[in-house]
Motif scaffolding. Structure first.
Motif, mmCIF file in Angstrom:
data_model
loop_
_atom_site.group_PDB
_atom_site.id
_atom_site.type_symbol
_atom_site.label_atom_id
_atom_site.label_comp_id
_atom_site.label_asym_id
_atom_site.label_seq_id
_atom_site.Cartn_x
_atom_site.Cartn_y
_atom_site.Cartn_z
ATOM 1 N N SER A 175 1.059 5.708 -10.193
ATOM 2 C CA SER A 175 1.538 6.880 -10.925
ATOM 3 C C SER A 175 0.531 7.305 -11.996
ATOM 4 C CB SER A 175 2.908 6.610 -11.540
ATOM 5 O OG SER A 175 2.850 5.580 -12.490
ATOM 6 N N THR A 176 -0.091 6.352 -12.649
ATOM 7 C CA THR A 176 -1.082 6.675 -13.678
ATOM 8 C C THR A 176 -2.291 7.369 -13.060
ATOM 9 O OG1 THR A 176 -0.339 4.829 -15.055
ATOM 10 C CG2 THR A 176 -2.531 5.720 -15.511
ATOM 11 N N LEU A 177 -2.774 6.862 -11.939
ATOM 12 C CA LEU A 177 -3.925 7.509 -11.284
ATOM 13 C C LEU A 177 -3.582 8.918 -10.810
ATOM 14 C CD1 LEU A 177 -5.615 4.659 -9.208
ATOM 15 C CD2 LEU A 177 -6.556 5.913 -11.151
ATOM 16 N N GLY A 178 -2.378 9.109 -10.314
ATOM 17 C CA GLY A 178 -1.964 10.448 -9.890
ATOM 18 C C GLY A 178 -2.018 11.442 -11.032
ATOM 19 N N ILE A 179 -1.513 11.029 -12.167
ATOM 20 C CA ILE A 179 -1.514 11.903 -13.345
ATOM 21 C C ILE A 179 -2.929 12.126 -13.857
ATOM 22 C CG2 ILE A 179 -0.879 11.957 -15.801
ATOM 23 C CD1 ILE A 179 1.832 10.856 -14.955
ATOM 24 N N VAL A 180 -3.716 11.073 -13.937
ATOM 25 C CA VAL A 180 -5.080 11.195 -14.468
ATOM 26 C C VAL A 180 -5.919 12.134 -13.602
ATOM 27 C CG1 VAL A 180 -7.221 9.919 -14.858
ATOM 28 C CG2 VAL A 180 -5.060 9.010 -15.712
ATOM 29 N N ILE A 181 -5.803 12.028 -12.305
ATOM 30 C CA ILE A 181 -6.596 12.897 -11.428
ATOM 31 C C ILE A 181 -6.136 14.350 -11.532
ATOM 32 C CG2 ILE A 181 -7.143 13.408 -9.004
ATOM 33 C CD1 ILE A 181 -7.342 10.344 -8.609
ATOM 34 N N ALA A 182 -4.822 14.577 -11.584
ATOM 35 C CA ALA A 182 -4.320 15.947 -11.741
ATOM 36 C C ALA A 182 -4.775 16.529 -13.075
ATOM 37 C CB ALA A 182 -2.799 15.969 -11.635
ATOM 38 N N ASP A 183 -4.707 15.726 -14.141
ATOM 39 C CA ASP A 183 -5.130 16.209 -15.452
ATOM 40 C C ASP A 183 -6.645 16.377 -15.540
ATOM 41 O OD1 ASP A 183 -2.509 16.348 -16.188
ATOM 42 O OD2 ASP A 183 -2.534 14.548 -17.440
ATOM 43 N N ALA A 184 -7.394 15.561 -14.805
ATOM 44 C CA ALA A 184 -8.852 15.710 -14.776
ATOM 45 C C ALA A 184 -9.234 17.082 -14.221
ATOM 46 C CB ALA A 184 -9.497 14.594 -13.957
ATOM 47 N N MET A 191 0.822 -1.202 0.000
ATOM 48 C CA MET A 191 0.000 0.000 0.000
ATOM 49 C C MET A 191 0.867 1.268 0.000
ATOM 50 S SD MET A 191 -3.029 0.899 -0.230
ATOM 51 C CE MET A 191 -4.393 1.815 0.278
ATOM 52 N N GLU A 192 1.984 1.210 0.727
ATOM 53 C CA GLU A 192 2.886 2.364 0.768
ATOM 54 C C GLU A 192 3.418 2.683 -0.627
ATOM 55 O OE1 GLU A 192 7.393 3.460 2.155
ATOM 56 O OE2 GLU A 192 6.409 1.771 3.126
ATOM 57 N N ASN A 193 3.736 1.648 -1.398
ATOM 58 C CA ASN A 193 4.261 1.844 -2.745
ATOM 59 C C ASN A 193 3.228 2.535 -3.630
ATOM 60 O OD1 ASN A 193 6.317 0.318 -1.692
ATOM 61 N ND2 ASN A 193 5.722 -1.544 -2.750
ATOM 62 N N PHE A 194 1.975 2.122 -3.515
ATOM 63 C CA PHE A 194 0.905 2.716 -4.303
ATOM 64 C C PHE A 194 0.697 4.177 -3.907
ATOM 65 C CE2 PHE A 194 -3.540 4.000 -4.582
ATOM 66 C CZ PHE A 194 -3.751 3.884 -5.953
ATOM 67 N N LEU A 195 0.577 4.439 -2.599
ATOM 68 C CA LEU A 195 0.350 5.811 -2.126
ATOM 69 C C LEU A 195 1.511 6.728 -2.479
ATOM 70 C CD1 LEU A 195 -1.404 5.294 1.329
ATOM 71 C CD2 LEU A 195 -2.387 6.224 -0.771
ATOM 72 N N MET A 232 6.653 11.416 -23.346
ATOM 73 C CA MET A 232 7.944 10.782 -23.599
ATOM 74 C C MET A 232 9.068 11.686 -23.089
ATOM 75 S SD MET A 232 7.176 7.888 -24.716
ATOM 76 C CE MET A 232 8.837 7.330 -24.983
ATOM 77 N N GLY A 233 9.893 11.142 -22.225
ATOM 78 C CA GLY A 233 11.001 11.904 -21.665
ATOM 79 C C GLY A 233 10.582 12.904 -20.612
ATOM 80 N N ASP A 234 9.316 12.883 -20.223
ATOM 81 C CA ASP A 234 8.796 13.800 -19.221
ATOM 82 C C ASP A 234 9.264 13.376 -17.833
ATOM 83 O OD1 ASP A 234 7.040 16.009 -18.515
ATOM 84 O OD2 ASP A 234 5.713 14.499 -17.654
ATOM 85 N N LYS A 235 9.242 14.328 -16.907
ATOM 86 C CA LYS A 235 9.672 14.007 -15.538
ATOM 87 C C LYS A 235 8.814 12.906 -14.925
ATOM 88 C CE LYS A 235 6.900 17.620 -13.478
ATOM 89 N NZ LYS A 235 6.822 19.008 -13.168
ATOM 90 N N SER A 236 7.532 12.841 -15.298
ATOM 91 C CA SER A 236 6.687 11.792 -14.725
ATOM 92 C C SER A 236 7.091 10.417 -15.249
ATOM 93 C CB SER A 236 5.205 12.065 -14.995
ATOM 94 O OG SER A 236 4.946 12.101 -16.373
ATOM 95 N N GLN A 237 7.539 10.356 -16.495
ATOM 96 C CA GLN A 237 7.997 9.072 -17.018
ATOM 97 C C GLN A 237 9.285 8.640 -16.315
ATOM 98 O OE1 GLN A 237 9.374 8.758 -21.105
ATOM 99 N NE2 GLN A 237 8.236 6.850 -21.314
ATOM 100 N N PHE A 238 10.203 9.580 -16.144
ATOM 101 C CA PHE A 238 11.441 9.252 -15.436
ATOM 102 C C PHE A 238 11.184 8.956 -13.957
ATOM 103 C CE2 PHE A 238 13.367 11.545 -19.068
ATOM 104 C CZ PHE A 238 14.126 10.492 -19.549
ATOM 105 N N ALA A 239 10.232 9.669 -13.371
ATOM 106 C CA ALA A 239 9.889 9.398 -11.966
ATOM 107 C C ALA A 239 9.254 8.020 -11.828
ATOM 108 C CB ALA A 239 8.942 10.476 -11.444
ATOM 109 N N THR A 240 8.404 7.638 -12.774
ATOM 110 C CA THR A 240 7.803 6.301 -12.747
ATOM 111 C C THR A 240 8.887 5.237 -12.867
ATOM 112 O OG1 THR A 240 5.758 7.127 -13.716
ATOM 113 C CG2 THR A 240 6.156 4.765 -13.896
#
Length: 186
Positions: free
Chosen positions: A138-147, A1-5, A113-121
């Protein structure tokens, strides 16, 4: 759970003000939010699968300098596109079509591609050694921020002249691209 959060929170915060969120905001002023969020989800999943699956190889073979230059060039391209669109397109609300969905999908994928989120993932995947959990978080974090950006763009898009929105998008994209290139080259 810690990894997901950790993955979720890190990506949500990292995405705030990021180029993908800016692109989502821009698309939201003229396209259906559902198509935009689907394009974000699919492109982010594809990008992050690539980051998780081949992260170590990408980190070795693709220097940061090249990915930063490519990102700046895409910012400039989107800025020029917005400027061109402001003066040549009908600036009334457009309904998203299959073609525009694929255009958004490709645009989001390229910008990721080459974005900080890709490198962070990639980094989070290497750290936690749980690629699937990191991918989902990481995908949910991005999707919610972009939503949030999509919602804001769709509200603003209904109240503001499309030409003005496109010109503002143009200035923002060009500022990011040109300032990024200036910082890289100096």
């Amino acid at each position: 759970m810690e990894n997901f959060l950790s993955s979720f929170i890190f990506m949500f915060i990292a995405e705030l003000g990021d180029k993908t969120q800016l692109l989502a905001l821009s698309f939201a002023t003229r396209s259906k939010p559902l198509y935009i969020i689907l394009a974000v989800i699919i492109s982010t999943l594809l990008s992050h699968i690539l980051a998780v699956g081949t992260g170590h190889i990408l980190a070795i073979t693709l220097p940061d300098l090249y990915s930063q230059i490519i990102a700046c060039i895409f910012f400039i391209f989107f800025g020029i596109y917005e400027l061109f669109s402001a003066f040549t397109k009908n600036n009334t609300t457009n309904k998203a079509t299959t073609c525009s969905f694929f255009s958004m999908l490709i645009a989001f994928f390229i910008v990721e591609m080459g974005d900080k989120s890709q490198f962070a993932t990639m980094t989070l995947s290497m750290k936690y050694k749980m690629p699937f959990i990191v991918l989902i978080g990481s995908t949910l974090g991005i999707v919610i921020a972009d939503a949030l950006a999509i919602y804001l763009g769709s509200v603003v898009g209904k109240k503001v002249n499309k030409k003005i929105v496109r010109l503002i998008s143009c200035v923002i994209f060009l500022a990011f691209g040109l300032s990024g290139l200036f910082l890289i080259l100096n």
